[in-house]
Design a protein around this motif. Structure first.
Motif, mmCIF file in Angstrom:
data_model
loop_
_atom_site.group_PDB
_atom_site.id
_atom_site.type_symbol
_atom_site.label_atom_id
_atom_site.label_comp_id
_atom_site.label_asym_id
_atom_site.label_seq_id
_atom_site.Cartn_x
_atom_site.Cartn_y
_atom_site.Cartn_z
ATOM 1 N N SER A 93 0.829 -1.203 0.000
ATOM 2 C CA SER A 93 0.000 0.000 0.000
ATOM 3 C C SER A 93 0.859 1.247 0.000
ATOM 4 C CB SER A 93 -0.940 0.003 1.207
ATOM 5 O OG SER A 93 -0.214 0.085 2.415
ATOM 6 N N SER A 94 2.010 1.184 0.677
ATOM 7 C CA SER A 94 2.934 2.322 0.705
ATOM 8 C C SER A 94 3.658 2.474 -0.627
ATOM 9 C CB SER A 94 3.961 2.145 1.838
ATOM 10 O OG SER A 94 3.320 2.067 3.093
ATOM 11 N N VAL A 95 4.163 1.345 -1.154
ATOM 12 C CA VAL A 95 4.900 1.385 -2.418
ATOM 13 C C VAL A 95 3.993 1.828 -3.561
ATOM 14 C CG1 VAL A 95 6.121 -0.018 -4.119
ATOM 15 C CG2 VAL A 95 6.554 -0.362 -1.682
ATOM 16 N N MET A 96 2.761 1.325 -3.572
ATOM 17 C CA MET A 96 1.851 1.636 -4.660
ATOM 18 C C MET A 96 1.397 3.082 -4.648
ATOM 19 S SD MET A 96 1.713 -0.743 -6.745
ATOM 20 C CE MET A 96 0.424 -0.006 -7.751
ATOM 21 N N ASN A 97 1.443 3.737 -3.484
ATOM 22 C CA ASN A 97 1.110 5.159 -3.453
ATOM 23 C C ASN A 97 2.093 5.959 -4.312
ATOM 24 O OD1 ASN A 97 -1.167 5.088 -1.817
ATOM 25 N ND2 ASN A 97 0.038 5.129 0.060
ATOM 26 N N THR A 205 -12.438 20.486 9.043
ATOM 27 C CA THR A 205 -13.533 19.511 8.988
ATOM 28 C C THR A 205 -13.008 18.180 9.543
ATOM 29 O OG1 THR A 205 -12.911 19.030 6.703
ATOM 30 C CG2 THR A 205 -14.707 20.591 7.030
ATOM 31 N N LYS A 206 -12.416 18.251 10.716
ATOM 32 C CA LYS A 206 -11.692 17.101 11.262
ATOM 33 C C LYS A 206 -12.594 15.896 11.482
ATOM 34 C CE LYS A 206 -8.004 17.871 13.406
ATOM 35 N NZ LYS A 206 -6.958 18.345 14.351
ATOM 36 N N GLY A 207 -13.870 16.125 11.842
ATOM 37 C CA GLY A 207 -14.775 15.000 12.061
ATOM 38 C C GLY A 207 -14.931 14.152 10.811
ATOM 39 N N SER A 208 -15.193 14.807 9.679
ATOM 40 C CA SER A 208 -15.334 14.088 8.413
ATOM 41 C C SER A 208 -14.017 13.448 7.997
ATOM 42 C CB SER A 208 -15.820 15.036 7.311
ATOM 43 O OG SER A 208 -17.105 15.528 7.591
ATOM 44 N N ALA A 209 -12.927 14.207 8.139
ATOM 45 C CA ALA A 209 -11.615 13.702 7.726
ATOM 46 C C ALA A 209 -11.223 12.471 8.537
ATOM 47 C CB ALA A 209 -10.560 14.794 7.873
ATOM 48 N N MET A 210 -11.424 12.532 9.857
ATOM 49 C CA MET A 210 -11.012 11.420 10.711
ATOM 50 C C MET A 210 -11.898 10.197 10.518
ATOM 51 S SD MET A 210 -8.256 12.141 12.314
ATOM 52 C CE MET A 210 -8.209 10.937 13.648
ATOM 53 N N SER A 211 -13.196 10.398 10.347
ATOM 54 C CA SER A 211 -14.068 9.234 10.137
ATOM 55 C C SER A 211 -13.776 8.591 8.780
ATOM 56 C CB SER A 211 -15.541 9.632 10.251
ATOM 57 O OG SER A 211 -15.907 10.586 9.271
ATOM 58 N N PHE A 212 -13.445 9.422 7.782
ATOM 59 C CA PHE A 212 -13.041 8.887 6.479
ATOM 60 C C PHE A 212 -11.744 8.093 6.624
ATOM 61 C CE2 PHE A 212 -10.471 9.262 2.629
ATOM 62 C CZ PHE A 212 -11.340 8.757 1.672
ATOM 63 N N GLY A 213 -10.736 8.695 7.256
ATOM 64 C CA GLY A 213 -9.444 8.029 7.413
ATOM 65 C C GLY A 213 -9.531 6.772 8.249
ATOM 66 N N ALA A 214 -10.374 6.786 9.288
ATOM 67 C CA ALA A 214 -10.532 5.595 10.129
ATOM 68 C C ALA A 214 -11.141 4.444 9.337
ATOM 69 C CB ALA A 214 -11.404 5.926 11.341
ATOM 70 N N THR A 215 -12.098 4.764 8.482
ATOM 71 C CA THR A 215 -12.727 3.718 7.658
ATOM 72 C C THR A 215 -11.722 3.137 6.671
ATOM 73 O OG1 THR A 215 -14.794 4.974 7.804
ATOM 74 C CG2 THR A 215 -14.715 3.186 6.211
ATOM 75 N N VAL A 216 -10.919 4.011 6.049
ATOM 76 C CA VAL A 216 -9.872 3.535 5.130
ATOM 77 C C VAL A 216 -8.895 2.630 5.878
ATOM 78 C CG1 VAL A 216 -7.984 4.204 3.608
ATOM 79 C CG2 VAL A 216 -10.060 5.589 3.676
ATOM 80 N N THR A 217 -8.497 3.041 7.081
ATOM 81 C CA THR A 217 -7.549 2.255 7.878
ATOM 82 C C THR A 217 -8.103 0.874 8.184
ATOM 83 O OG1 THR A 217 -6.688 4.281 8.908
ATOM 84 C CG2 THR A 217 -6.231 2.205 10.033
ATOM 85 N N LEU A 218 -9.353 0.805 8.595
ATOM 86 C CA LEU A 218 -9.963 -0.484 8.937
ATOM 87 C C LEU A 218 -10.045 -1.403 7.718
ATOM 88 C CD1 LEU A 218 -12.816 0.734 11.320
ATOM 89 C CD2 LEU A 218 -10.769 -0.555 11.956
ATOM 90 N N PHE A 219 -10.463 -0.860 6.572
ATOM 91 C CA PHE A 219 -10.563 -1.680 5.364
ATOM 92 C C PHE A 219 -9.177 -2.100 4.862
ATOM 93 C CE2 PHE A 219 -14.937 -0.539 5.366
ATOM 94 C CZ PHE A 219 -15.592 -1.420 4.523
ATOM 95 N N PRO A 223 -7.008 -8.430 4.433
ATOM 96 C CA PRO A 223 -6.294 -8.960 3.264
ATOM 97 C C PRO A 223 -7.250 -9.184 2.093
ATOM 98 C CG PRO A 223 -5.634 -10.111 5.267
ATOM 99 C CD PRO A 223 -6.809 -9.253 5.641
ATOM 100 N N ILE A 224 -6.743 -9.016 0.883
ATOM 101 C CA ILE A 224 -7.472 -9.132 -0.377
ATOM 102 C C ILE A 224 -8.351 -7.904 -0.599
ATOM 103 C CG2 ILE A 224 -8.943 -10.549 -1.843
ATOM 104 C CD1 ILE A 224 -6.254 -11.848 -0.981
ATOM 105 N N VAL A 225 -9.212 -7.594 0.370
ATOM 106 C CA VAL A 225 -10.074 -6.411 0.246
ATOM 107 C C VAL A 225 -9.227 -5.152 0.082
ATOM 108 C CG1 VAL A 225 -11.805 -4.960 1.414
ATOM 109 C CG2 VAL A 225 -11.952 -7.455 1.561
ATOM 110 N N ASN A 226 -8.060 -5.135 0.749
ATOM 111 C CA ASN A 226 -7.243 -3.917 0.708
ATOM 112 C C ASN A 226 -6.674 -3.617 -0.680
ATOM 113 O OD1 ASN A 226 -5.229 -5.876 0.599
ATOM 114 N ND2 ASN A 226 -4.593 -5.569 2.715
ATOM 115 N N PHE A 227 -6.814 -4.569 -1.631
ATOM 116 C CA PHE A 227 -6.372 -4.282 -2.997
ATOM 117 C C PHE A 227 -7.190 -3.164 -3.629
ATOM 118 C CE2 PHE A 227 -4.616 -8.735 -3.113
ATOM 119 C CZ PHE A 227 -3.305 -8.335 -3.251
#
Length: 257
Positions: A93-97, A205-219, A223-227
Motif C-alpha cells: 500500500s505504501s509502495v503503490m502510493n 472539517t476534522k470530524g469528516s476527515a477522521m471518520s473517512f481516514g478511520a474507515t480507510v484504515t480499517l478496510f 487482506p485481499i479487500v485492501n487491494f
C-alpha cells in the motif's frame, strides 16, 4: 487562506462507501483498472517469490526437527501465509502510493468531472509527464510529514503501561489522519492547492476527515479487500472534495507565509 465550506451533512464513512459505487461508473473504471492491474501483478510476483523462500525455510526447519514434530507444519503454514499477506499488503500500500501517484491524480480528476460535469482541463499526456516531478514531490512531502510523527508515536509503545494502553489508540488515530491526508490530497493537488493548505482544510472539517481516514484504515487491514481500498478511497475523497472544499479551493491558492 480560504476556509473549507461545510456543505453536506455526510460523514467520512459515507464518502468512503460512495467510493465503491463510483469505481464502477462508466468513464472511471479504466482509471481504476490500470493501477489495480499493476498492483496485482507486482503483488502476485512478490508473493510467488516470498512463498518460495518460505518453502525453503520450512524445508530447513523440517530437517532440524525430529519426525514426531512434523505436525507443526500443519499449524505453522496457515499462520505464516496469513502473516505474509498482512505484511505484504501494508508494504505494498505504501509502495503503490508512489507507483500509482500519476494514475491516482487522473482518477481523482475523472471522478470530479463525473460529479460536477466540468472538465479540469489538466492538459495532454505530455503535460502529465511534465507534472511527474511535482506529483512525486507531493508524495515526498507526505512522507516527510509522516515519518517523524510515526517514529514519535512508535516510541510510545516502548513506555511501560502507556505502550499497552494509550499508544495503540493514538497510533490508530494518527493512521486515520494520515489516510485522510494521503487520499484527500489527490483532488487538492489537481487544483495546485499547497500541501499545508490541504492539511488546514482537513483540520477545519476534522470530524469528516477522521471518520473517512478511520474507515480507510480499517478496510486496509483486511487482506485481499485492501487491494481495492486505494481506488475506492480516492473516489470517496474526491466526492468529499466536491461537497466540502471545492468552492473554496477551486482556484490555485498561495499559502500565507
Amino acid at each position: 487562506m480560504p476556509t473549507a465550506t461545510l456543505r453536506g451533512a455526510k460523514s467520512g464513512v459515507n464518502y468512503f462507501m460512495d467510493g465503491f459505487r463510483l469505481i464502477r461508473q462508466p468513464g472511471i473504471r479504466t482509471f481504476v483498472f490500470v493501477p489495480l492491474t499493476i498492483n496485482l501483478v507486482l503483488f502476485a510476483g512478490a508473493l510467488w517469490f516470498a512463498v518460495g523462500e518460505l518453502q525453503a525455510l520450512f524445508n530447513w526447519m523440517d530437517a532440524q526437527l525430529p519426525d514426531y514434530l512434523g505436525w507443526l507444519d500443519i499449524l505453522l503454514w496457515p499462520l505464516a501465509i496469513i502473516t505474509l499477506l498482512v505484511v505484504m499488503a501494508f508494504v505494498f500500500s505504501s509502495v503503490m502510493n508512489w507507483l500509482s501517484a500519476p494514475f491516482n491524480g487522473l482518477l481523482a480528476e475523472k471522478v470530479e468531472q463525473k460529479l460536477t460535469g466540468k472538465a479540469l482541463n489538466s492538459g495532454t499526456t505530455v503535460d502529465l509527464i511534465k507534472d511527474l516531478p511535482r506529483i512525486l514531490g507531493r508524495e515526498w512531502l507526505k512522507l516527510k510529514y509522516y515519518l517523524p510523527r510515526a517514529l514519535l508515536f512508535l516510541l510510545l509503545f516502548w513506555i511501560p503501561i502507556l505502550g499497552q494502553t494509550v499508544a495503540p489508540i493514538l497510533w490508530f488515530l494518527f493512521s486515520a489522519w494520515m489516510m485522510a491526508i494521503q487520499y484527500c490530497d489527490y483532488p487538492f493537488d489537481n487544483h495546485k492547492v499547497p500541501f499545508k493548505d490541504m492539511r488546514f482544510a482537513l483540520g477545519n472539517t476534522k470530524g469528516s476527515a477522521m471518520s473517512f481516514g478511520a474507515t480507510v484504515t480499517l478496510f486496509s487491514m483486511i487482506p485481499i479487500v485492501n487491494f481495492i481500498v486505494m481506488p475506492v478511497a480516492i473516489c470517496g475523497a474526491t466526492a468529499m472534495w466536491v461537497d466540502k472544499y471545492r468552492e473554496a479551493y477551486r482556484h490555485p491558492v498561495i499559502a500565507p507565509e
